[in-house]
Write an enzyme that holds these catalytic residues in place. Structure first.
Site, PDB file in Angstrom:
ATOM      1  N   GLU A 359       0.817  -1.220   0.000  1.00 44.03           N
ATOM      2  CA  GLU A 359       0.000   0.000   0.000  1.00 44.03           C
ATOM      3  C   GLU A 359       0.842   1.256   0.000  1.00 44.03           C
ATOM      4  O   GLU A 359       0.361   2.331  -0.286  1.00 44.03           O
ATOM      5  CB  GLU A 359      -0.988   0.015   1.167  1.00 44.03           C
ATOM      6  CG  GLU A 359      -0.389  -0.046   2.548  1.00 44.03           C
ATOM      7  CD  GLU A 359      -0.205  -1.488   2.999  1.00 44.03           C
ATOM      8  OE1 GLU A 359      -0.872  -2.361   2.436  1.00 44.03           O
ATOM      9  OE2 GLU A 359       0.616  -1.739   3.878  1.00 44.03           O
ATOM     10  N   ASP A 402      14.762  18.949 -32.079  1.00 46.57           N
ATOM     11  CA  ASP A 402      14.858  19.751 -33.293  1.00 46.57           C
ATOM     12  C   ASP A 402      16.141  20.570 -33.167  1.00 46.57           C
ATOM     13  O   ASP A 402      16.916  20.349 -32.241  1.00 46.57           O
ATOM     14  CB  ASP A 402      13.562  20.529 -33.560  1.00 46.57           C
ATOM     15  CG  ASP A 402      13.590  21.956 -33.086  1.00 46.57           C
ATOM     16  OD1 ASP A 402      14.226  22.195 -32.046  1.00 46.57           O
ATOM     17  OD2 ASP A 402      12.969  22.801 -33.739  1.00 46.57           O
ATOM     18  N   ASP A 703      11.022  23.473 -29.583  1.00 51.18           N
ATOM     19  CA  ASP A 703      10.575  24.786 -29.115  1.00 51.18           C
ATOM     20  C   ASP A 703       9.498  25.414 -29.977  1.00 51.18           C
ATOM     21  O   ASP A 703       8.909  26.409 -29.607  1.00 51.18           O
ATOM     22  CB  ASP A 703      11.776  25.738 -29.053  1.00 51.18           C
ATOM     23  CG  ASP A 703      12.306  26.068 -30.439  1.00 51.18           C
ATOM     24  OD1 ASP A 703      12.146  25.225 -31.353  1.00 51.18           O
ATOM     25  OD2 ASP A 703      12.845  27.157 -30.630  1.00 51.18           O
ATOM     26  N   ASP A 707       6.767  21.548 -33.615  1.00 50.58           N
ATOM     27  CA  ASP A 707       7.194  20.394 -32.824  1.00 50.58           C
ATOM     28  C   ASP A 707       6.041  19.794 -32.020  1.00 50.58           C
ATOM     29  O   ASP A 707       6.208  18.775 -31.337  1.00 50.58           O
ATOM     30  CB  ASP A 707       8.320  20.804 -31.854  1.00 50.58           C
ATOM     31  CG  ASP A 707       9.533  21.312 -32.599  1.00 50.58           C
ATOM     32  OD1 ASP A 707       9.868  20.703 -33.636  1.00 50.58           O
ATOM     33  OD2 ASP A 707      10.130  22.314 -32.187  1.00 50.58           O
ATOM     34  N   ASN A 771       6.418 -14.175   2.999  1.00 46.10           N
ATOM     35  CA  ASN A 771       5.509 -14.305   4.144  1.00 46.10           C
ATOM     36  C   ASN A 771       4.252 -15.076   3.778  1.00 46.10           C
ATOM     37  O   ASN A 771       3.785 -15.925   4.535  1.00 46.10           O
ATOM     38  CB  ASN A 771       5.095 -12.916   4.655  1.00 46.10           C
ATOM     39  CG  ASN A 771       6.234 -12.275   5.404  1.00 46.10           C
ATOM     40  OD1 ASN A 771       7.222 -12.945   5.717  1.00 46.10           O
ATOM     41  ND2 ASN A 771       6.128 -10.991   5.676  1.00 46.10           N
ATOM     42  N   ASN A 796       2.464  -5.294   9.684  1.00 44.07           N
ATOM     43  CA  ASN A 796       2.330  -4.559   8.436  1.00 44.07           C
ATOM     44  C   ASN A 796       2.544  -3.056   8.643  1.00 44.07           C
ATOM     45  O   ASN A 796       3.212  -2.389   7.855  1.00 44.07           O
ATOM     46  CB  ASN A 796       0.924  -4.829   7.883  1.00 44.07           C
ATOM     47  CG  ASN A 796       0.739  -4.223   6.521  1.00 44.07           C
ATOM     48  OD1 ASN A 796       1.542  -4.483   5.648  1.00 44.07           O
ATOM     49  ND2 ASN A 796      -0.283  -3.418   6.352  1.00 44.07           N
ATOM     50  N   ASP A 800       5.319  -0.772   6.901  1.00 39.86           N
ATOM     51  CA  ASP A 800       4.982   0.445   6.151  1.00 39.86           C
ATOM     52  C   ASP A 800       5.795   1.636   6.634  1.00 39.86           C
ATOM     53  O   ASP A 800       6.302   2.421   5.837  1.00 39.86           O
ATOM     54  CB  ASP A 800       3.488   0.762   6.294  1.00 39.86           C
ATOM     55  CG  ASP A 800       2.641  -0.147   5.419  1.00 39.86           C
ATOM     56  OD1 ASP A 800       3.232  -0.837   4.563  1.00 39.86           O
ATOM     57  OD2 ASP A 800       1.412  -0.177   5.594  1.00 39.86           O
TER      58      ASP A 800
HETATM   59  N1  LIG Z   1       9.896  32.751 -41.893  1.00 38.60           N
HETATM   60  C1  LIG Z   1      10.206  31.899 -42.862  1.00 38.60           C
HETATM   61  N2  LIG Z   1       9.959  32.223 -44.134  1.00 38.60           N
HETATM   62  C2  LIG Z   1      10.225  31.359 -45.111  1.00 38.60           C
HETATM   63  N3  LIG Z   1      10.770  30.173 -44.952  1.00 38.60           N
HETATM   64  C3  LIG Z   1      11.071  29.793 -43.710  1.00 38.60           C
HETATM   65  C4  LIG Z   1      10.786  30.621 -42.588  1.00 38.60           C
HETATM   66  N4  LIG Z   1      11.177  29.964 -41.487  1.00 38.60           N
HETATM   67  C5  LIG Z   1      11.670  28.770 -41.890  1.00 38.60           C
HETATM   68  N5  LIG Z   1      11.600  28.663 -43.233  1.00 38.60           N
HETATM   69  C6  LIG Z   1      12.033  27.533 -44.067  1.00 38.60           C
HETATM   70  O1  LIG Z   1      11.498  26.326 -43.570  1.00 38.60           O
HETATM   71  C7  LIG Z   1      12.543  25.409 -43.298  1.00 38.60           C
HETATM   72  C8  LIG Z   1      12.153  24.612 -42.091  1.00 38.60           C
HETATM   73  O2  LIG Z   1      12.097  25.474 -40.997  1.00 38.60           O
HETATM   74  P1  LIG Z   1      11.321  25.116 -39.685  1.00 38.60           P
HETATM   75  O3  LIG Z   1      11.629  26.193 -38.725  1.00 38.60           O
HETATM   76  O4  LIG Z   1       9.923  24.807 -40.009  1.00 38.60           O
HETATM   77  O5  LIG Z   1      12.005  23.746 -39.351  1.00 38.60           O
HETATM   78  P2  LIG Z   1      12.416  23.073 -37.981  1.00 38.60           P
HETATM   79  O6  LIG Z   1      12.147  21.652 -38.107  1.00 38.60           O
HETATM   80  O7  LIG Z   1      11.839  23.805 -36.827  1.00 38.60           O
HETATM   81  O8  LIG Z   1      13.926  23.320 -38.068  1.00 38.60           O
HETATM   82  P3  LIG Z   1      14.924  23.362 -36.893  1.00 38.60           P
HETATM   83  O9  LIG Z   1      15.272  21.964 -36.608  1.00 38.60           O
HETATM   84  O10 LIG Z   1      16.044  24.137 -37.476  1.00 38.60           O
HETATM   85  O11 LIG Z   1      14.272  24.044 -35.730  1.00 38.60           O
HETATM   86  C9  LIG Z   1      13.785  26.271 -43.099  1.00 38.60           C
HETATM   87  O12 LIG Z   1      14.932  25.592 -43.489  1.00 38.60           O
HETATM   88  C10 LIG Z   1      13.528  27.417 -44.034  1.00 38.60           C
HETATM   89  O13 LIG Z   1      13.958  27.087 -45.337  1.00 38.60           O
HETATM   90 MG   LIG Z   2      12.373  24.423 -34.973  1.00 40.63          MG
END
Ligand SMILES: Nc1ncnc2c1ncn2[C@@H]1O[C@H](COP(=O)(O)OP(=O)(O)OP(=O)(O)O)[C@@H](O)[C@H]1O
Ligand SMILES: [Mg+2]
Length: 960
Positions: A359, A402, A703, A707, A771, A796, A800
């Site tokens: 528990e 990323d 971030d 993602d 036991n 027990n 505990d």
């Molecule tokens: N503001 C923008 N205007 C036009 N194209 C963009 C812009 N931001 C990003 N991109 C294009 O989109 C591609 C992917 O960018 P994105 O930020 O979506 O990828 P990500 O997976 O977040 O990349 P990272 O791993 O670098 O964070 C970039 O390589 C760039 O060519």
């Molecule tokens: Mg990114």
């Protein structure tokens, strides 16, 4: 709730000066009446925009500060009940909702039914104590993270004026306010990654798409745009499908918008609709993954699949519960069949089941994880938002991340601008800047896109350099960025064009687009597209080289891709830039989707590596965590960044290759490779899902809003402090400090916690099993109960109390080196082995006792009970010391609380039968000769335990 006194529709003037909605600051008119929240919701859905603003006593420039303050007092904070921190009573009730407590309470009821009041009382005490311990643990952990949570709390970008009507013409400067302080009538701005903080009617939008999965269950983002005069239609009665409404619980996937708040707090649709249904999916406020052990959290996200914690701790818990449930029945059956005893043995059977129940497991799990997360918050500025996530961090063997904003700083700077053949070309930077300028101007996101800002800064700086060079003399090279007397054809500054339409960057389409017209000329529309190289190339039919446009055939495309790859190999992020012209009478909005573009070149941007990234990656490798980089950038860029960080990229896998694989194949591929490039949000989520399906405990560090799907798909989601709101909301762990090394601290804390929980389970369960086996055997052989129910329960309680010290266990350093998951099979093997050993020791004692406490052929029951009680407590104390998670001679490693706990157990075990309490418990003092014999049995037991333990450790180490 009744809304503020308002002017009856049609009786007032619209706009900010018509302060219709407040007693405070407004002048109550003669024809006012209350407008209820449902009426407002209906109006927001069906009435013209101006009518909605008027009903809300607001305008395009928002409320005044005084109005907002008054409304906040009147209508309360913008919080949903489920998201408010629960009070102590609710916490207490919640902590009682785990299966162990349920089983205990069930056993308590059975005891009460057969008037075994002592048993029932002991059970209630056990439940209360365990709930109090858990609530305190959780509370202390939450208090430790409260200050950090403030730092990362969500805000909304609001337009508010200082005074009614003023400043006269200028738009009020938007400012950030905590989302709790939003009130109906506030005008707010939305950008990518923002959580929709209340129910909203859109006033403006640009390329806005919103995730509504928490509300509708549908995972794809939905396009939203303002509609001045809404019309009924097929979707008219399904509010989530109305394009001009956004609802709390949603989040912005792409684009931007301005909207007026029409419902907050309990009046929002999200608060009112706990379990809406859409397409048969259960949606609404979902409880995050089985928080039966740990904190309950209400989250605005689709329900997550079971995580490593669910699989291990809960898997084990349910196995134990089944075991516990069959035990009383088994005891009764054995007694009935062999000894012919009836229901009279029910209290004993219940007591045995209680004795078997670990528990303290929920208490140990919660307090261990809460303690770990408290230390992490205090010492390393890491917020663990969901306690089980700490266990999952410890079990994590793959971390996907990323790149930008995690491994790099996300402060890009223009490095080069070249034509498709790779030669410097100022035109490319000019057009890219034009695209950035007009997407920022027209879309007006609350926070400007980092790449767009970088392009504009790069353009201004290049222009300044040029002007400076021109001043130095005519021989200085001209790159075409500023007007010089002998270069009259220089392009105009982006701001001098007429911007007609723009769609900001969309992480799925990976392009942004602006439609402009040359200044002062009613000529054709110019469509300027910039974005990821492949996505732009897919939309190109021509290429501009040496000032001439020619068709883009396969060879031309390959050549352009080679130029891009060469730049990427240097670690640059690339933007491809392309143009198209459209006839003057084309609808600019329609032109945003233009294809058959002309590729004019690439802009390369450099982003410095995060200071602590290289060290953090090295430490992760040492800890046995494989790092995978999942990026939207080109393979070359990703590979170079990895190399610079000391991570061997190997062969880079591109998204196209992933598309061709099924999940099992992808799982194998993902396990074998390190870098995955050109990923869309869906690719990232698929890779994470495939790794999990292949048996890896997978974390994701990201971030951006792109993602989000991966964060929902992983076991444990991590984000840095600067992540967008929705990512911070979805992540389980937030790294508040800039130091990526904090991940390592979090992993260590997780492994320590798992080690502690595993240690507790091993020791407790093997003792309990021993036991029960011994008790069942003794029951078969003896004409009386081997222990009285009260004795089982006191024993027990002592166990505990001692087990609570496990929270302070210090797992051996070896357990911190590798991912530490609780494997039910491994655990069962351990328990079976050591449980049998324990049973043998118990039965040996049993034999000794039967021989020693016999008077005239009759066994002295009271002395027998006392003997067995003492032996049980002493073996438990011994096992705690010898099986502690430390390796080798564990005694030396045991922490002070554990030493004290086992010493306490031993003392009680020896002394209790000698105290005046003993007769009340049905025990008598033992013959003095029993003690040396018992010491001998214990020595033999310890002698057997230590080598078996060593052998077990060795085999585990070999298995890795
Ligand atoms: N503001 C923008 N205007 C036009 N194209 C963009 C812009 N931001 C990003 N991109 C294009 O989109 C591609 C992917 O960018 P994105 O930020 O979506 O990828 P990500 O997976 O977040 O990349 P990272 O791993 O670098 O964070 C970039 O390589 C760039 O060519
Ligand atoms: Mg990114």
């Amino acid at each position: 709730m009744a809304w503020a006194p308002e002017t009856v529709p049609g009786s007032g003037t619209a706009g900010p000066s018509a302060d219709l909605g407040d007693r405070v600051g407004g002048v109550p008119g003669p024809r006012r009446r209350e407008v209820t929240a449902p009426e407002l919701a209906r109006a927001a859905a069906d009435a013209p925009t101006l009518e909605v603003l008027r009903l809300l006593g607001s305008g395009p420039r928002g409320l005044t500060e005084a109005q907002a303050d008054a409304r906040l007092v009147r209508y309360g904070e913008n919080t949903v009940a489920g998201r408010r921190p629960p009070g102590p009573l609710r916490r207490f009730a919640r902590s009682a909702r785990d299966p162990f407590t349920a089983v205990l309470l069930g056993l308590g009821l059975v005891s009460a039914a057969v008037t075994a009041w002592t048993t029932a009382c002991v059970i209630v005490v056990l439940v209360v104590v365990s709930c109090v311990l858990r609530v305190t643990g959780e509370h202390r952990a939450e208090r430790a993270t409260a200050a950090l949570r403030e730092l990362v709390a969500g805000t909304a970008t609001v337009r508010r004026r200082e005074h009614p009507g003023g400043p006269a013409r200028a738009d009020p400067a938007p400012r950030e306010v905590p989302v709790e302080q939003l009130v109906p009538g506030d005008v707010i701005r939305l950008g990518p990654g923002d959580l929709v903080p209340a129910d909203l009617r859109l006033l403006r939008a640009s390329g806005l798409t919103v995730y509504q999965s928490a509300l509708t269950g549908a995972s794809a983002p939905v396009a939203k745009h303002p509609v001045d005069v809404p019309r009924g239609g097929p979707g008219a009665d399904e509010p989530f499908e109305r394009p001009h409404l956004c609802f709390q619980g949603g989040s912005v996937a792409a684009g931007s918008g301005t909207a007026v708040v029409y419902a907050t707090g309990a009046d929002t649709r999200f608060a009112g609709t706990r379990v809406p249904r859409a397409g048969g999916t259960r949606v609404g406020v979902t409880r995050a993954r089985v928080p039966r052990v740990g904190v309950t959290r209400t989250r605005l996200a689709p329900p997550r699949r079971e995580t490593a914690f669910d699989r291990s701790v809960h898997g084990i818990s349910w196995t134990l519960i089944r075991f516990m449930l069959v035990t009383p029945a088994l005891v009764l059956l054995v007694d009935a069949v062999v000894r012919g005893r009836g229901l009279a043995t029910l209290p004993f059977a219940v007591a045995v089941a209680v004795g078997l129940t670990p528990e303290m497991l929920p208490v140990i799990v919660t307090t261990t994880l809460a303690r770990g997360s408290r230390l992490l918050a205090r010492e390393h500025e890491v917020i663990v938002k969901r306690l089980p996530a700490l266990h999952d961090l410890g079990a994590m063997d793959v971390l996907c991340t990323d790149k930008t904003g995690t491994l790099t700083r996300d402060r890009p700077m223009v490095d080069c601008h070249v034509d498709p053949a790779g030669r410097v070309d100022p035109d490319v930077l000019h057009w890219a800047a034009l695209n950035s300028w007009w997407t920022l101007q027209l879309a007006d996101p609350p926070v400007p896109d980092a790449l767009d800002e970088a392009v504009l800064t790069g353009y201004e700086e290049a222009g300044a350099r040029e002007a400076e060079a021109a001043e130095r003399g005519p021989d200085a090279p001209w790159t075409g960025l500023v007007a010089l007397p002998d270069h009259p054809t220089v392009p105009d500054h982006p701001a001098d064009h007429d911007g007609l339409a723009a769609s900001p960057f969309d992480p799925v389409r990976r392009t942004s687009c602006a439609v402009v017209r040359r200044p002062g000329r009613p000529g054709p529309l110019i469509v300027v597209v910039k974005g990821a190289v492949d996505d732009v190339l897919d939309r190109c039919a021509r290429v501009r080289l040496d000032g001439r446009d020619r068709p883009l055939d396969a060879a031309g495309r390959a050549a352009a891709e080679r130029s891009a790859a060469d730049l990427a190999a240097d670690g640059l992020r690339l933007l491809a830039v392309a143009l198209a012209e459209r006839p003057a009478d084309t609808d600019p909005e329609a032109a945003l989707d233009a294809s058959a573009l002309t590729l004019i070149g690439f802009v390369g941007l450099r982003d410095a590596l995060a200071d602590t990234a290289a060290d953090a990656l090295a430490v992760l490798a040492d800890r046995g965590v494989a790092v995978k980089v999942l990026t939207g950038d080109l393979p070359g860029t990703a590979a170079r960044v990895c190399r610079d960080l000391g991570l061997h990229p190997g062969e880079v896998v591109t998204a196209e290759r992933i598309d061709a694989l099924d999940d099992a194949e992808l799982g194998r591929l993902a396990a074998a490779h390190t870098v995955f490039a050109r990923c869309t949000p869906a690719h990232k989520a698929r890779i994470v899902g495939a790794l999990r399906a292949a048996g890896h405990t997978t974390g994701f560090l990201g971030d951006g809003v792109n993602d989000l799907p991966a964060l929902h798909a992983c076991d444990v989601g991590i984000c840095p402090r600067d992540a967008v709101d929705v990512t911070r909301e979805a992540a389980d762990v937030v790294l508040v400090s800039k130091d990526l090394g904090a991940i390592d601290e979090a992993i260590v804390a997780g492994r320590r916690g798992t080690g502690t929980i595993a240690g507790y389970l091993r020791i407790t369960l093997s003792c309990n099993l021993g036991n029960v086996i011994a008790m069942l055997m003794a029951g078969l052989l003896l004409p009386f109960l081997p222990m009285l129910p009260a004795q089982v329960l006191v024993q027990n309680l002592c166990f505990d109390a001692a087990q609570a010290a496990f929270v302070f266990d210090r797992p051996a350093a070896a357990t911190l080196r590798r991912p530490g998951a609780l494997h039910p099979r491994d655990l069962l093997r351990f328990i079976a082995g050591f449980g049998l050993l324990n049973a043998v020791a118990d039965l040996a004692t049993f034999t000794v006792l039967v021989l020693m406490v016999r008077h005239g052929g009759e066994v002295d029951q009271e002395a027998f009970h006392a003997g067995w009680f003492t032996e049980n407590l002493l073996t438990q104390a011994l096992v705690i010391l010898l099986l502690c998670t430390g390796r080798g001679v564990a005694v030396r490693r045991a922490s002070r609380p554990i030493l004290i706990a086992s010493a306490g157990l031993a003392v009680i075990g020896v002394l209790l039968p000698l105290t005046p309490v003993a007769p009340a418990l049905g025990m008598a003092s033992l013959p003095i000769g029993y003690y040396p014999v018992l010491a001998g049995v214990l020595a033999l037991y310890a002698g057997a335990l230590t080598p078996v333990r060593r052998c077990y450790d060795r085999r585990r180490a070999e298995r890795g």
